[in-house]
Scaffold this active site. Sequence first.
Site, short mmCIF file in Angstrom:
data_model
loop_
_atom_site.label_atom_id
_atom_site.label_comp_id
_atom_site.label_asym_id
_atom_site.label_seq_id
_atom_site.Cartn_x
_atom_site.Cartn_y
_atom_site.Cartn_z
N LYS A 28 -23.55 6.11 -5.05
CA LYS A 28 -22.83 7.13 -5.82
C LYS A 28 -23.07 7.03 -7.32
O LYS A 28 -22.92 8.02 -8.04
CB LYS A 28 -21.32 7.02 -5.54
CG LYS A 28 -20.92 7.45 -4.15
CD LYS A 28 -19.41 7.36 -4.00
CE LYS A 28 -18.96 7.82 -2.61
NZ LYS A 28 -17.50 7.72 -2.45
N GLY B 93 -17.92 1.45 -4.13
CA GLY B 93 -18.77 2.63 -4.07
C GLY B 93 -20.16 2.44 -4.65
O GLY B 93 -21.06 3.26 -4.43
N TYR C 243 0.85 -1.19 0.00
CA TYR C 243 0.00 0.00 0.00
C TYR C 243 0.89 1.25 0.00
O TYR C 243 1.64 1.50 0.95
CB TYR C 243 -0.92 0.02 1.22
CG TYR C 243 -1.99 -1.05 1.24
CD1 TYR C 243 -2.25 -1.83 0.11
CD2 TYR C 243 -2.74 -1.29 2.38
CE1 TYR C 243 -3.24 -2.81 0.13
CE2 TYR C 243 -3.73 -2.27 2.41
CZ TYR C 243 -3.96 -3.03 1.28
OH TYR C 243 -4.94 -4.00 1.32
N SER D 12 -13.64 -4.42 0.23
CA SER D 12 -14.57 -3.83 -0.74
C SER D 12 -16.03 -4.16 -0.41
O SER D 12 -16.79 -4.57 -1.29
CB SER D 12 -14.24 -4.29 -2.17
OG SER D 12 -14.95 -3.53 -3.13
N PRO D 13 -16.46 -3.96 0.83
CA PRO D 13 -17.84 -4.30 1.20
C PRO D 13 -18.87 -3.39 0.53
O PRO D 13 -20.06 -3.74 0.50
CB PRO D 13 -17.86 -4.12 2.71
CG PRO D 13 -16.79 -3.10 2.97
CD PRO D 13 -15.70 -3.43 1.98
N LEU D 14 -18.44 -2.26 -0.02
CA LEU D 14 -19.36 -1.36 -0.72
C LEU D 14 -19.25 -1.50 -2.23
O LEU D 14 -19.78 -0.69 -2.99
CB LEU D 14 -19.11 0.09 -0.31
CG LEU D 14 -19.35 0.40 1.17
CD1 LEU D 14 -19.07 1.87 1.45
CD2 LEU D 14 -20.77 0.04 1.58
N LEU E 97 -22.53 0.41 -3.84
CA LEU E 97 -23.57 0.18 -2.84
C LEU E 97 -23.80 1.37 -1.92
O LEU E 97 -24.64 1.32 -1.03
CB LEU E 97 -23.23 -1.06 -2.01
CG LEU E 97 -23.21 -2.37 -2.82
CD1 LEU E 97 -22.58 -3.50 -2.01
CD2 LEU E 97 -24.63 -2.75 -3.25
#
Length: 341
Positions: free
Chosen positions: A215, A210, A53, A205-207, A212
Site C-alpha cells: 500500500k 499495511g 478493543y 501485525s504480520p503485515l 508489506l
Amino acid sequence: MDYRKLGNSGAVVSNLCLGTMTFGDEADEATSFVLMDQYVEAGGNFLDTADVYSAGLSEEIVGRWLKGKKLRDLVIATKGRFPMGQGPNHLGLSRKHLGEALDASLQRLGVEQIDLYQMHAWDALTPLEETLRFLDDAVRSGKIAYYGFSNFLGWHITKAVWMARAQGYAAPVTLQPQYNLLVRDIEHEVVPACEDAGMGLLPWSPLGGGWLSGKYKRDQMPEGATRLGENPKRGMEAYEGRNAQERTWAIIGAVEDIAKAQDVTMAQVALAWTAARPAVTSVILGARTAEQLKDNLGAADLVLSEADMERLNAVSAPQMADYPYGTGGIGQRNRKIEGGR
C-alpha cells in the site's frame, strides 16, 4: 487451512487466526458478522479479541455472533490487563482487576469458558506469583481452558514459566507478539524463550501495519484506504522513520518480486513467511473488509519455496550492530558453536 496445536496444549487451531480489533470501530457489527462468517467458511476456527478493543464492544459483537451457533471446534481467545475504567484497580494483572475483567469478558462473549485468556502486557507493579496463582485458579475453576501472554519480553516469559513449574501451577501455552518481516527483533531472546518452554507464537501485525501489502510507496504520503491515509496524524513519526530506511524498501521489493513470480499478492507472501517461522502456531489477521480478508485467507495454504524463504530471511535479517548480538557478540559466537555441532 492448516491446523496446528495451540502451543504446548492439546487444542488445535487453524494457522490463520481472525483478529477482531477492528470490530466496533473500523468495521461495524454487520461487517464484523460477515468477516466471521467468511473466516469460518474458509476453515478458520480461531478468533482473537480483547476487552479493550472498542471498549468491550468487540467482545460483545463476537458474543452476539456466537449466540445460537453450534461451532464446537471454534477457539475463542481474549485478553485482560489494560484500563477498563477510571479507578486505580481498573487495570493491571492483579487478582482484583483480572477477576473482574475475566467475569466481564465471559459475560460480553456469552460463554461459560474462555479457551485462551491472555495477559495483554507485563505488569511491573503486581507480583508475578499473584497473577499466575489467579490464572491457575481460573483454569481449575473452569473459567478458562488455557492462558498465555502478549507483549512479554524473554525474561518475563522464562521467569513466569519456571515460577509456574515450581509452584505446580498450570503453565502458559502461547505468546502474542508483534512479528513480521519488518520487525524481527523478538528472534533475539523472545522466540528462544518460547521455544524452550514449548509455547506457540501468535504474531500480531504480520503485515507491518499495511507496509508489506504494497500500500505504501517510497517518499509518497499514503492516501485513500490506509489507516494513515485516512488519518494523516496517526503514526506519522513511525511512517517517516520506516520510509527512510533502505532495509524497508529492500524487504518490500523482495516480497513484491516473489508475489509476482508466484502470481499471488504481497500480503499473501508476507503472511506465508510469518506462518512458516519457527514456533509460530497461528498468524493473526486484522482485516477491515471482506475483500481484505479474502486476500489474506489466500495465504492459508501458500507454501513458499526454500529459495524464497532464504531470500526473505536474508533481506529482513534483524540489524545487530554490536554486543551482545552483533558481530563478535555472544549471540554470534553461540550461533557459530551451535552450527558446528
